[in-house]
Write an enzyme that holds these catalytic residues in place. Sequence first.
Site, short mmCIF file in Angstrom:
data_model
loop_
_atom_site.label_atom_id
_atom_site.label_comp_id
_atom_site.label_asym_id
_atom_site.label_seq_id
_atom_site.Cartn_x
_atom_site.Cartn_y
_atom_site.Cartn_z
N GLU A 424 17.59 -28.26 -10.51
CA GLU A 424 16.30 -28.79 -10.94
C GLU A 424 15.68 -29.62 -9.82
O GLU A 424 16.27 -30.62 -9.38
CB GLU A 424 16.50 -29.67 -12.19
CG GLU A 424 15.24 -30.39 -12.61
CD GLU A 424 15.45 -31.29 -13.84
OE1 GLU A 424 16.60 -31.38 -14.34
OE2 GLU A 424 14.47 -31.90 -14.27
N ASP A 497 19.09 -32.61 -14.26
CA ASP A 497 19.25 -34.03 -14.55
C ASP A 497 19.83 -34.20 -15.95
O ASP A 497 19.63 -33.35 -16.82
CB ASP A 497 17.88 -34.74 -14.53
CG ASP A 497 17.27 -34.76 -13.14
OD1 ASP A 497 18.02 -34.55 -12.17
OD2 ASP A 497 16.04 -34.98 -13.04
N ASP A 499 18.93 -35.67 -18.54
CA ASP A 499 17.94 -36.27 -19.45
C ASP A 499 17.31 -35.17 -20.29
O ASP A 499 17.70 -34.01 -20.21
CB ASP A 499 16.88 -37.05 -18.65
CG ASP A 499 16.12 -36.15 -17.68
OD1 ASP A 499 16.28 -34.91 -17.76
OD2 ASP A 499 15.38 -36.68 -16.84
N ASP A 501 14.41 -33.69 -20.22
CA ASP A 501 13.80 -32.60 -19.45
C ASP A 501 14.86 -31.65 -18.90
O ASP A 501 14.69 -30.44 -18.91
CB ASP A 501 12.98 -33.15 -18.27
CG ASP A 501 11.59 -33.60 -18.72
OD1 ASP A 501 11.18 -33.16 -19.82
OD2 ASP A 501 10.96 -34.38 -17.99
#
Length: 635
Positions: A424, A497, A499, A501
């Site tokens: 990402e 990541d 998180d 997203d």
Amino acid sequence: MTKYDASSIKILEGLEAVRKRPGMYIGSTDKRGLHHLVWEIVDNSIDEIINGYGDTIKITLNKDLSITISDNGRGVPIGMHASGKSTPEVIYTVLHAGGKFESSGYKVSGGLHGVGASVVNALSKRMDVTIYTDGKISNIRFFDGGKVESPLKTIGETKKTGTTVTFLPDYEMFKNASFSYTTIAERMQESAFLLPNLTVEIVDEEDNKTSKFHYENGLISFVDYINEGKNTLHKVINFNGSKNGIDVNIAMQYNDSYNENILSFVNNVKTGDGGSHEIGFKTGITKAFNDYAKANNLIKGKDGNLDGSDVREGLSAVISLKIPENLLQFEGQTKGKLGTPEARSITESITYESLKFFLEENREVAMAILDKALKSKVAREAARKAREAARKGTGKSNKERVLSEKLTKATGKDWKKNELFLVEGDSAGGSAKTFRNRETQAILPLRGKVLNCEKASNHDIEANAELKQIEYAIGAGLGADFDPEESNYGKVIIMTDADVDGSHIQILLITFFYRFMRPLIEAGMLYIATPPLYSLEIGNKDKEYIATDEELEERKKTLKGNYKIQRFKGLGEMDADELYKTTMEPGNRRLWRVNLTDAALAEKRIHLLMGDQVEPRKEWINENVDFTLEDDFRK
Ligand code: 1YM
């Protein structure tokens, strides 16, 4: 006073062995293992119903976290056993007790099934068994992993028959696990599809939910359910037959997608890895469609033959076989693959004959399916020509151009050892590039969100630059044309990541792989990297990395004095060497393998969670996602 004789001591030792090594008996002590206890008890009810006694199973999730399972079969026998104990006491305390497992003709003894009700008792704080048989209600109770609290006694009279078992799992052993209404309902629904005379009722006392499953049309309803919400080309086709004691029952239906969805069962147990019956079915349909296409001049000569993959595009099917125990052979590590050679020829001939007859009788349906299969053939041949051209050098430039901008290749030539990281963001991609293992690790940074393949048209997907890069980097084709053996990498690793997203990108990528490179998942080649959430510095010692919030809490308990905790918000916050050491380096990293244990469920979930109907998605999320567990989002 209880008298402990030699045999009682032996029994307690047996149950103790289960408590010491629960994994050996039920696989694991996580959520899966906990539900295994339910299947153990439920399977006894199902066996009773298959043998022709009773028709109803009721399951109640009680408020005190125990579970009650009851059936209206004959009731467990209540007579005395040769040992001087009651039969129920023997069944629920002696490991592998129950002569029934050898006697009943269709019991599947492979895998983890049939280890017995005593294992459930051994792993329970409390167990209560009430039996309705011989005009009497009888009850026996156990505590603390199978110790008798109250021996079998008559507690009333009844005209009913049946068995009711309540058990409270020992949650000390099943830490953090709890019964899932959805898991239980889904599995019981599957049983109801396979046994048309069965009715299952499930009640959740805590959340006041109930479901009832009964499908008189059996496999036809199963296929209707799998294809729910899709555009189907015709009504479900259903056929069955029997030879040498093997019963075959099949339902199939095409939809207008490109996905193949074949589920198979033997003696009502799922054969997740297929086997001889699936091969027989596939050969049968390929032959039937080729014969029909030739007879009607839709194809000519040998070159014109439809491939197996052509006639399976858009096919949903359920195959259910009943095989007598003496012919049963299971293979593979999880015993999920049928070996029985007879099953292949019998399934093939029943499929071929029935389908041939059906196609002759239903010309419109035959033409609709063949139209689709012939289009698949054209697309497959065009793709092959393009591949060959690419290999010879012509047409190579486009592919090279798409990739040269982005992909950092691995230098090693052994594809099985090579790994492709889908990373990402460009900045994390940059870090990964500097500190990767150059020989085996390739890096493809992804910019922004990936296209949602469940909602996009094939044209959009074809035109999407990001997905093209992934396709070309892996180099093994796409869709029906995909072959994992041609892959440039043994592992494809999604690195995002930690998180929301990042989780979203993961699920979007998994959707893409599920739709267009499913064999890659089936071959166990798709992985998710798990970057640490925290780093911990104590004085001038080496940094420690901590993967989860739970681990951080545990670690904090042992900490004294000065220390510094850093929360990584994204991959980009780590130094390049840190990223390599914690998340990419074999031996140090933790990878999650993406697996596909339940293809039908995966199909429905992906359609539900990633598709375009909003209401059912909201409903599912409200029912199944616990918003207080923020942690779930990272998983
Ligand atoms: C909620 C769980 O265990 N039902 C059940 C179990 C048995 C019978 C009927 C049964 C089987 C047979 C004869 C037979 C079991 N019997 C045995 C054993 N429900 C649940 N319902 N009579 C009754 O198979 O011959 C083990 S389980 F060993 F006693 F036969």
